[in-house]
Design a protein around this motif. Structure first.
Motif, PDB file in Angstrom:
ATOM      1  N   ALA A  37      -3.188  -0.367   7.839  1.00  0.00           N
ATOM      2  CA  ALA A  37      -4.083  -1.519   7.719  1.00  0.00           C
ATOM      3  C   ALA A  37      -4.624  -1.610   6.290  1.00  0.00           C
ATOM      4  O   ALA A  37      -4.726  -2.697   5.722  1.00  0.00           O
ATOM      5  N   ALA A  41      -4.086  -4.633   3.761  1.00  0.00           N
ATOM      6  CA  ALA A  41      -5.247  -5.328   3.202  1.00  0.00           C
ATOM      7  C   ALA A  41      -5.143  -5.362   1.682  1.00  0.00           C
ATOM      8  O   ALA A  41      -5.410  -6.394   1.046  1.00  0.00           O
ATOM      9  N   GLY A  44      -2.589  -7.896   0.839  1.00  0.00           N
ATOM     10  CA  GLY A  44      -3.133  -9.246   1.021  1.00  0.00           C
ATOM     11  C   GLY A  44      -4.007  -9.650  -0.150  1.00  0.00           C
ATOM     12  O   GLY A  44      -3.895 -10.770  -0.659  1.00  0.00           O
ATOM     13  N   PHE A  45      -4.830  -8.720  -0.607  1.00  0.00           N
ATOM     14  CA  PHE A  45      -5.695  -8.994  -1.761  1.00  0.00           C
ATOM     15  C   PHE A  45      -4.853  -9.339  -2.993  1.00  0.00           C
ATOM     16  O   PHE A  45      -5.083 -10.351  -3.654  1.00  0.00           O
ATOM     17  N   LEU A  48      -3.100 -12.742  -2.652  1.00  0.00           N
ATOM     18  CA  LEU A  48      -4.004 -13.884  -2.782  1.00  0.00           C
ATOM     19  C   LEU A  48      -4.527 -14.005  -4.206  1.00  0.00           C
ATOM     20  O   LEU A  48      -4.820 -15.099  -4.689  1.00  0.00           O
ATOM     21  N   ALA A  49      -4.640 -12.871  -4.908  1.00  0.00           N
ATOM     22  CA  ALA A  49      -5.208 -12.903  -6.255  1.00  0.00           C
ATOM     23  C   ALA A  49      -4.192 -13.370  -7.289  1.00  0.00           C
ATOM     24  O   ALA A  49      -4.569 -13.756  -8.397  1.00  0.00           O
TER      25      ALA A  49
ATOM     26  N   LEU B  39       0.810 -15.767  13.446  1.00  0.00           N
ATOM     27  CA  LEU B  39      -0.182 -14.719  13.712  1.00  0.00           C
ATOM     28  C   LEU B  39      -0.425 -14.560  15.212  1.00  0.00           C
ATOM     29  O   LEU B  39      -0.639 -13.445  15.686  1.00  0.00           O
ATOM     30  N   SER B  70     -11.929   0.719  17.733  1.00  0.00           N
ATOM     31  CA  SER B  70     -12.097   1.287  16.392  1.00  0.00           C
ATOM     32  C   SER B  70     -11.044   0.718  15.434  1.00  0.00           C
ATOM     33  O   SER B  70     -11.361   0.362  14.291  1.00  0.00           O
ATOM     34  N   THR B  71      -9.797   0.586  15.908  1.00  0.00           N
ATOM     35  CA  THR B  71      -8.749   0.051  15.032  1.00  0.00           C
ATOM     36  C   THR B  71      -9.026  -1.409  14.681  1.00  0.00           C
ATOM     37  O   THR B  71      -8.974  -1.796  13.514  1.00  0.00           O
ATOM     38  N   VAL B  74     -11.844  -1.747  12.119  1.00  0.00           N
ATOM     39  CA  VAL B  74     -11.455  -1.427  10.742  1.00  0.00           C
ATOM     40  C   VAL B  74     -10.575  -2.526  10.157  1.00  0.00           C
ATOM     41  O   VAL B  74     -10.738  -2.914   8.997  1.00  0.00           O
ATOM     42  N   VAL B  75      -9.663  -3.061  10.963  1.00  0.00           N
ATOM     43  CA  VAL B  75      -8.765  -4.111  10.464  1.00  0.00           C
ATOM     44  C   VAL B  75      -9.565  -5.352  10.055  1.00  0.00           C
ATOM     45  O   VAL B  75      -9.391  -5.888   8.961  1.00  0.00           O
ATOM     46  N   LEU B  78     -11.596  -4.555   6.898  1.00  0.00           N
ATOM     47  CA  LEU B  78     -10.766  -4.531   5.686  1.00  0.00           C
ATOM     48  C   LEU B  78     -10.368  -5.937   5.272  1.00  0.00           C
ATOM     49  O   LEU B  78     -10.338  -6.261   4.090  1.00  0.00           O
ATOM     50  N   TYR B  79     -10.066  -6.781   6.265  1.00  0.00           N
ATOM     51  CA  TYR B  79      -9.639  -8.135   5.944  1.00  0.00           C
ATOM     52  C   TYR B  79     -10.759  -8.895   5.236  1.00  0.00           C
ATOM     53  O   TYR B  79     -10.564  -9.460   4.168  1.00  0.00           O
ATOM     54  N   ILE B  82     -11.842  -6.874   1.815  1.00  0.00           N
ATOM     55  CA  ILE B  82     -10.900  -6.692   0.708  1.00  0.00           C
ATOM     56  C   ILE B  82      -9.923  -7.852   0.591  1.00  0.00           C
ATOM     57  O   ILE B  82      -9.913  -8.576  -0.401  1.00  0.00           O
ATOM     58  N   ALA B  83      -9.095  -8.060   1.611  1.00  0.00           N
ATOM     59  CA  ALA B  83      -7.960  -8.985   1.478  1.00  0.00           C
ATOM     60  C   ALA B  83      -8.408 -10.375   1.052  1.00  0.00           C
ATOM     61  O   ALA B  83      -7.885 -10.943   0.091  1.00  0.00           O
ATOM     62  N   ASP B  85     -10.913 -11.431  -0.425  1.00  0.00           N
ATOM     63  CA  ASP B  85     -11.537 -11.522  -1.745  1.00  0.00           C
ATOM     64  C   ASP B  85     -10.533 -11.931  -2.827  1.00  0.00           C
ATOM     65  O   ASP B  85     -10.922 -12.419  -3.870  1.00  0.00           O
ATOM     66  N   GLY B  86      -9.244 -11.686  -2.578  1.00  0.00           N
ATOM     67  CA  GLY B  86      -8.228 -12.048  -3.552  1.00  0.00           C
ATOM     68  C   GLY B  86      -8.306 -13.500  -3.961  1.00  0.00           C
ATOM     69  O   GLY B  86      -8.088 -13.847  -5.129  1.00  0.00           O
ATOM     70  N   GLN B  87      -8.633 -14.355  -3.013  1.00  0.00           N
ATOM     71  CA  GLN B  87      -8.760 -15.782  -3.299  1.00  0.00           C
ATOM     72  C   GLN B  87      -9.794 -16.043  -4.386  1.00  0.00           C
ATOM     73  O   GLN B  87      -9.578 -16.862  -5.274  1.00  0.00           O
ATOM     74  N   VAL B  89     -10.819 -13.913  -6.637  1.00  0.00           N
ATOM     75  CA  VAL B  89     -10.324 -13.388  -7.914  1.00  0.00           C
ATOM     76  C   VAL B  89      -9.401 -14.416  -8.552  1.00  0.00           C
ATOM     77  O   VAL B  89      -9.497 -14.711  -9.747  1.00  0.00           O
ATOM     78  N   GLN B  90      -8.518 -15.005  -7.724  1.00  0.00           N
ATOM     79  CA  GLN B  90      -7.601 -16.006  -8.264  1.00  0.00           C
ATOM     80  C   GLN B  90      -8.362 -17.198  -8.822  1.00  0.00           C
ATOM     81  O   GLN B  90      -8.119 -17.651  -9.929  1.00  0.00           O
ATOM     82  N   VAL B  94      -7.957 -18.113 -12.809  1.00  0.00           N
ATOM     83  CA  VAL B  94      -7.106 -19.243 -13.181  1.00  0.00           C
ATOM     84  C   VAL B  94      -7.795 -20.122 -14.219  1.00  0.00           C
ATOM     85  O   VAL B  94      -7.184 -20.613 -15.154  1.00  0.00           O
TER      86      VAL B  94
END
Lengths: 199, 95
Positions: A37, A41, A44-45, A48-49, B39, B70-71, B74-75, B78-79, B82-83, B85-87, B89-90, B94
């Motif tokens: 996971a 993640a 994915g970051f 997307l970045a 999904l 618990s799984t 956490v998933v 984390l999503y 972390i994941a 947040d990439g948007q 940053v982009q 840009v």
């Protein structure tokens, strides 16, 4: 049921309704699931970045990936059947099915080796690739590599289980625990297949 | 106790779902609709494997809750931590 005078949650019984071996396998699987996971993640970051992340549909061969998925799912089904046979006391049938499962895992690994070598011949490395963002191939090699390592150790565990089962050393639960691990490897592939190859 | 029928039905369902997901992935659909469908398919596949192949539906609730809750926690954590947040940053690089 319990001979102890203490209650279940005081250690007098089986709070989870399973043996400690099976509970430990489950806890290991939860930990391992969180590892994957975290990888996904992080992937994915990064994806997307990066606005110019390569289009996976242009790079991956879905027919090969689809076949790999087919083989892994089928090996999970033969493993489930092996656990069923083992529980029913059909030792020889269980041994055959576990060998079949290990064979499926080996075929999956062979196809993954082919995929990796195609990638490497195209110029992809951990730190660079011909399609653009360097992190694309980093994610590819690390995530599919970790999964492939799990498949490889799974094949080893299955081969040992089949051999021990044929000599009468493995218990029905031993087969079941190997099965739990194998299904988990299949489960992880469901997520990698979706996020790395399809989406 | 013979579950072999369940196993083969689960196998067929998993293969069918995989095929449908591949078809959806290459269909001319809007990106958001494709994402939702794929999904959903993924979640159903994961549920089928853990419930039927890993026998989670026959286990006691305490084990199921420990493993699944618990799984999933956490998933999701984390999503959103972390994941996604990439948007941002982009968006911030840009410009």
């Amino acid at each position: 049921m319990s001979h102890s005078t203490t209650t279940t949650w005081d250690g007098g019984g089986l709070p989870f309704g399973v043996s400690w071996q099976k509970l430990m396998m489950w806890l290991f699987i939860v930990g391992d699931a969180i590892l994957f996971a975290s990888f996904l993640a992080g992937y994915g970051f990064l994806r997307l970045a990066n606005p110019n992340w390569p289009d996976s549909g242009q790079i991956f061969h879905m027919s090969l990936i689809g076949t790999m998925t087919f083989v892994l799912i089928s090996s999970s089904a033969t493993m489930a059947a092996a656990v069923g046979a083992s529980r029913a006391g059909q030792r020889e049938k269980a041994t055959r099915l576990v060998w079949l499962t290990a064979l499926g895992g080996a075929i999956f690994l062979g196809m993954q080796a082919y995929e990796w070598s195609t990638f490497i011949h195209a110029g992809a490395r951990l730190s660079t690739n011909p399609w653009g963002v360097p992190l694309f191939s980093s994610c590819f090699f690390v995530i599919t590599g970790f999964h492939g390592t799990h498949v490889a150790s799974g094949v080893l565990i299955l081969a040992l289980t089949a051999w021990r089962n044929s000599t009468g050393k493995a218990s029905a639960e031993g087969v079941e625990l190997a099965g739990l691990y194998w299904h988990f490897v299949d489960l992880v592939w469901v997520f990698i297949f979706t996020f790395f190859y399809l989406v | 106790m013979n579950h072999s029928r369940t196993y083969w039905l689960t196998w067929l369902a998993l293969l069918g779902l995989t095929l449908v997901m591949i078809l959806i992935g290459s269909a001319p659909l809007p990106k958001s609709a494709m994402l939702v469908l794929i999904l959903c398919g993924m979640t159903v596949k994961a549920g089928l494997i853990s419930a039927n192949f890993m026998h989670l539906r026959f286990e006691r609730l305490s084990l199921v809750a420990t493993v699944v809750a618990s799984t999933v926690f956490v998933v999701v954590f984390l999503y959103f931590l972390i994941a996604i947040d990439g948007q941002w940053v982009q968006l911030s690089t840009v410009r």
